[in-house]
Design a protein around this motif. Structure first.
Motif, PDB file in Angstrom:
ATOM      1  N   THR A   5      19.054  28.690  98.111  1.00 50.67           N
ATOM      2  CA  THR A   5      20.240  27.916  98.458  1.00 50.67           C
ATOM      3  C   THR A   5      21.435  28.457  97.705  1.00 50.67           C
ATOM      4  O   THR A   5      21.397  28.608  96.497  1.00 50.67           O
ATOM      5  CB  THR A   5      20.044  26.435  98.094  1.00 50.67           C
ATOM      6  OG1 THR A   5      18.901  25.954  98.790  1.00 50.67           O
ATOM      7  CG2 THR A   5      21.264  25.633  98.487  1.00 50.67           C
ATOM      8  N   VAL A 136      14.481  21.105 109.439  1.00 55.46           N
ATOM      9  CA  VAL A 136      15.679  21.863 109.814  1.00 55.46           C
ATOM     10  C   VAL A 136      16.140  21.365 111.172  1.00 55.46           C
ATOM     11  O   VAL A 136      15.411  21.451 112.157  1.00 55.46           O
ATOM     12  CB  VAL A 136      15.405  23.378 109.863  1.00 55.46           C
ATOM     13  CG1 VAL A 136      16.616  24.120 110.430  1.00 55.46           C
ATOM     14  CG2 VAL A 136      15.077  23.907 108.480  1.00 55.46           C
ATOM     15  N   ASN A 160      28.519  25.092 106.028  1.00 56.44           N
ATOM     16  CA  ASN A 160      27.241  25.647 105.595  1.00 56.44           C
ATOM     17  C   ASN A 160      26.464  26.167 106.798  1.00 56.44           C
ATOM     18  O   ASN A 160      26.231  25.443 107.762  1.00 56.44           O
ATOM     19  CB  ASN A 160      26.404  24.573 104.894  1.00 56.44           C
ATOM     20  CG  ASN A 160      27.105  24.020 103.675  1.00 56.44           C
ATOM     21  OD1 ASN A 160      27.915  24.698 103.052  1.00 56.44           O
ATOM     22  ND2 ASN A 160      26.804  22.781 103.331  1.00 56.44           N
ATOM     23  N   ILE A 162      22.903  28.487 108.111  1.00 56.71           N
ATOM     24  CA  ILE A 162      21.560  28.832 107.654  1.00 56.71           C
ATOM     25  C   ILE A 162      21.149  30.203 108.178  1.00 56.71           C
ATOM     26  O   ILE A 162      21.685  30.693 109.185  1.00 56.71           O
ATOM     27  CB  ILE A 162      20.521  27.773 108.080  1.00 56.71           C
ATOM     28  CG1 ILE A 162      20.408  27.681 109.605  1.00 56.71           C
ATOM     29  CG2 ILE A 162      20.856  26.422 107.469  1.00 56.71           C
ATOM     30  CD1 ILE A 162      19.300  26.753 110.083  1.00 56.71           C
ATOM     31  N   LEU A 177      13.072  29.401 106.835  1.00 55.67           N
ATOM     32  CA  LEU A 177      14.432  29.211 106.333  1.00 55.67           C
ATOM     33  C   LEU A 177      14.560  29.941 105.009  1.00 55.67           C
ATOM     34  O   LEU A 177      13.844  29.643 104.050  1.00 55.67           O
ATOM     35  CB  LEU A 177      14.708  27.716 106.139  1.00 55.67           C
ATOM     36  CG  LEU A 177      16.052  27.334 105.525  1.00 55.67           C
ATOM     37  CD1 LEU A 177      17.209  27.763 106.426  1.00 55.67           C
ATOM     38  CD2 LEU A 177      16.102  25.828 105.269  1.00 55.67           C
ATOM     39  N   THR A 180      20.820  28.915 102.761  1.00 57.30           N
ATOM     40  CA  THR A 180      21.963  28.148 103.246  1.00 57.30           C
ATOM     41  C   THR A 180      23.172  28.643 102.469  1.00 57.30           C
ATOM     42  O   THR A 180      23.099  28.798 101.256  1.00 57.30           O
ATOM     43  CB  THR A 180      21.761  26.643 102.998  1.00 57.30           C
ATOM     44  OG1 THR A 180      20.595  26.204 103.677  1.00 57.30           O
ATOM     45  CG2 THR A 180      22.961  25.848 103.501  1.00 57.30           C
ATOM     46  N   LYS A 182      27.794  29.197 102.402  1.00 57.41           N
ATOM     47  CA  LYS A 182      29.113  28.861 102.914  1.00 57.41           C
ATOM     48  C   LYS A 182      30.117  29.892 102.426  1.00 57.41           C
ATOM     49  O   LYS A 182      30.227  30.148 101.227  1.00 57.41           O
ATOM     50  CB  LYS A 182      29.539  27.460 102.430  1.00 57.41           C
ATOM     51  CG  LYS A 182      30.931  27.056 102.896  1.00 57.41           C
ATOM     52  CD  LYS A 182      31.336  25.703 102.339  1.00 57.41           C
ATOM     53  CE  LYS A 182      32.752  25.346 102.778  1.00 57.41           C
ATOM     54  NZ  LYS A 182      33.188  24.037 102.213  1.00 57.41           N
TER      55      LYS A 182
END
Length: 267
Positions: A5, A136, A160, A162, A177, A180, A182
């Motif tokens: 993350t 998700v 954000n 993914i 996943l 994540t 931004k």
């Protein structure tokens, strides 16, 4: 499950380069106003393009003047929402059928087109199907590339977004996943993605900029160097591919704007 993350620009170096000035090298065919991707394979001199949702199940090959030199029908597939293209080192082409504008779709597919050539008229695709991991929620996906025999798929989000990882194997898979993230600023939707032949540089496209990712290790793409290259204009840019020190970009033709093939030389 590996999950990294990074909600801010942590452990990354963010640099803003000088504004890019993509050069128009061709007008795209007006019969293809909604080109959503562009890719170059190792076994063809053509640029391969597709159109997105609501259009036919054809893959087109264009030369550098924008002329259609190949028109291939994918006989066993429908264009639910074709959004991006990528290719492998053997010259095979992959179509990302994973657009999800209403965010209700939970099953997606990637189509493999074996070694497209100008002489081909019809092909049968192979399918890589994938579903989302637990917890998700459905997103709109418009960008992907192939790296170390895995597909990396990016969601289209202003905030954000993914990154999913899917093996390049026919059959059905649950995506993994892996991050994540931004970008800083606003209006950062990712509309297409490309990776250099040596796997060291990634390009993520937006309507008014492209991000270059480099100096990453393995698939920790956002933990290396991130550079933003703002363009000198804004149109609905939907396709990007990289060839050596140049990137090629397409935009959709809307309201008498866009519908071009651009070339941008990188530093």
């Amino acid at each position: 499950m590996k999950f990294n993350t990074a909600l801010a620009l942590v452990a990354s170096i963010f640099l803003t380069c000088k504004s890019g000035k993509p050069k128009v090298i061709a007008n795209l065919p007006r019969s293809l106003p909604e080109i959503s991707a562009i890719e170059k394979t190792t076994t063809s001199n053509l640029f391969w393009v597709i159109q997105d949702a609501g259009n036919n199940n054809h893959v087109y090959g264009l030369d550098k003047t924008g002329s259609i030199k190949a028109d291939i029908t994918v006989e066993n597939a429908k264009n639910r929402d074709w959004e991006d293209l990528t290719a492998d080192k053997d010259g095979n082409l992959y179509i990302g059928n994973f657009g999800n504008n209403d965010k209700k779709q939970i099953q997606f597919s990637i189509l493999k087109i074996t070694n497209p050539q100008a002489k081909l008229k019809k092909v049968q695709a192979e399918f890589i199907h994938f579903s989302l991991p637990d917890n998700v929620k459905p997103e709109d996906f418009e960008a992907f590339f192939l790296f170390t025999d895995y597909f990396y798929v990016f969601s289209k989000e202003s905030k954000n977004f993914i990154t999913l990882k899917i093996p390049n194997k026919t059959g059905t898979h649950v995506a993994e996943l892996i991050s994540t993230f931004k970008f800083s600023g606003k209006h950062n939707d990712i509309t297409s993605a490309a990776i250099s032949a040596d796997g060291k540089r990634i390009y993520l496209l937006n309507h008014d900029k492209v991000w270059e990712l480099s100096q990453f290790k393995n698939d920790a793409f956002f933990e290396g160097k991130i550079s933003s290259i703002p363009f000198d204009h804004k149109t609905q840019k939907e396709g990007v591919c990289v060839i050596e020190n140049k990137i090629y970009i397409t935009d959709e033709f809307k309201k008498n704007k866009g519908g071009n093939l651009y070339e941008l030389t990188l530093d």
